[in-house]
Design a protein around this motif. Structure first.
Motif, short mmCIF file in Angstrom:
data_model
loop_
_atom_site.label_atom_id
_atom_site.label_comp_id
_atom_site.label_asym_id
_atom_site.label_seq_id
_atom_site.Cartn_x
_atom_site.Cartn_y
_atom_site.Cartn_z
N GLU A 16 -47.31 19.57 -1.14
CA GLU A 16 -47.71 20.86 -1.77
C GLU A 16 -48.37 21.77 -0.92
O GLU A 16 -49.31 21.59 -0.12
CB GLU A 16 -48.39 20.65 -3.10
CG GLU A 16 -47.34 19.67 -4.05
CD GLU A 16 -48.13 19.72 -5.25
OE1 GLU A 16 -47.53 19.14 -6.16
OE2 GLU A 16 -49.47 19.67 -5.47
N THR A 19 -51.26 26.83 -3.37
CA THR A 19 -51.03 27.34 -4.75
C THR A 19 -50.29 26.19 -5.53
O THR A 19 -50.78 25.99 -6.65
CB THR A 19 -49.80 28.43 -4.73
OG1 THR A 19 -50.56 29.45 -3.67
CG2 THR A 19 -49.74 29.01 -5.97
N GLU A 20 -49.37 25.51 -5.11
CA GLU A 20 -48.63 24.38 -5.96
C GLU A 20 -49.68 23.34 -6.44
O GLU A 20 -49.63 22.80 -7.48
CB GLU A 20 -47.64 23.71 -5.13
CG GLU A 20 -46.57 24.76 -4.96
CD GLU A 20 -45.50 24.18 -3.97
OE1 GLU A 20 -44.56 24.71 -3.56
OE2 GLU A 20 -45.89 23.43 -2.89
N SER A 22 -52.85 23.62 -6.52
CA SER A 22 -53.68 24.19 -7.33
C SER A 22 -53.43 24.27 -8.88
O SER A 22 -54.10 23.67 -9.88
CB SER A 22 -54.13 25.74 -7.28
OG SER A 22 -54.55 26.43 -8.35
N LYS A 23 -52.04 24.42 -9.11
CA LYS A 23 -51.28 24.29 -10.29
C LYS A 23 -51.24 22.69 -10.84
O LYS A 23 -51.39 22.58 -12.05
CB LYS A 23 -49.99 24.93 -10.38
CG LYS A 23 -49.97 26.34 -10.30
CD LYS A 23 -48.72 26.88 -10.15
CE LYS A 23 -48.59 28.39 -9.96
NZ LYS A 23 -47.23 28.99 -9.73
N HIS A 24 -51.23 21.93 -9.83
CA HIS A 24 -50.93 20.71 -10.11
C HIS A 24 -52.27 19.81 -10.58
O HIS A 24 -52.14 19.05 -11.44
CB HIS A 24 -50.50 19.91 -8.79
CG HIS A 24 -49.99 18.21 -8.62
ND1 HIS A 24 -49.25 17.71 -7.87
CD2 HIS A 24 -50.43 17.39 -9.70
CE1 HIS A 24 -49.16 16.62 -8.13
NE2 HIS A 24 -49.94 16.28 -9.19
N GLY A 26 -55.12 21.70 -11.34
CA GLY A 26 -56.00 22.76 -12.38
C GLY A 26 -57.31 23.15 -11.67
O GLY A 26 -58.22 23.75 -12.26
N VAL A 29 -56.94 28.04 -6.90
CA VAL A 29 -56.64 28.12 -5.21
C VAL A 29 -57.71 28.63 -4.45
O VAL A 29 -58.04 27.77 -3.35
CB VAL A 29 -55.50 29.30 -5.01
CG1 VAL A 29 -55.16 29.50 -3.49
CG2 VAL A 29 -54.51 28.85 -6.25
#
Length: 66
Positions: A16, A19-20, A22-24, A26, A29
């Motif tokens: 990842e 950004t990915e 970060s979403k993964h 929590g 970023v």
């Protein structure tokens, strides 16, 4: 191994971008960017928590397949 390198390796191990990841996880970023660049140092427990999360997700995927 320093913490910045460990966090970058966790992120890269799941393929990842920041950004990915970060979403993964929590984690914001900007925080990931600061940790990986060495501008900030996360608490010692953060890499362990990320490692536990990654391992847990592997186990869940494995149990769903079999």
């Amino acid at each position: 191994m320093d913490i910045a390198k460990r966090i970058r390796e966790f992120r890269e191990s799941v393929g990842e971008n920041r950004t990915e990841f970060s979403k993964h996880t929590g984690i914001p970023v900007r925080t990931i960017e600061d940790w990986e660049s060495g501008r900030r140092t996360p608490p010692e427990y953060i890499p362990r928590l990320i490692a536990y999360q990654m391992e847990y997700e592997k186990l869940v995927k494995k149990s769903k397949k079999g």
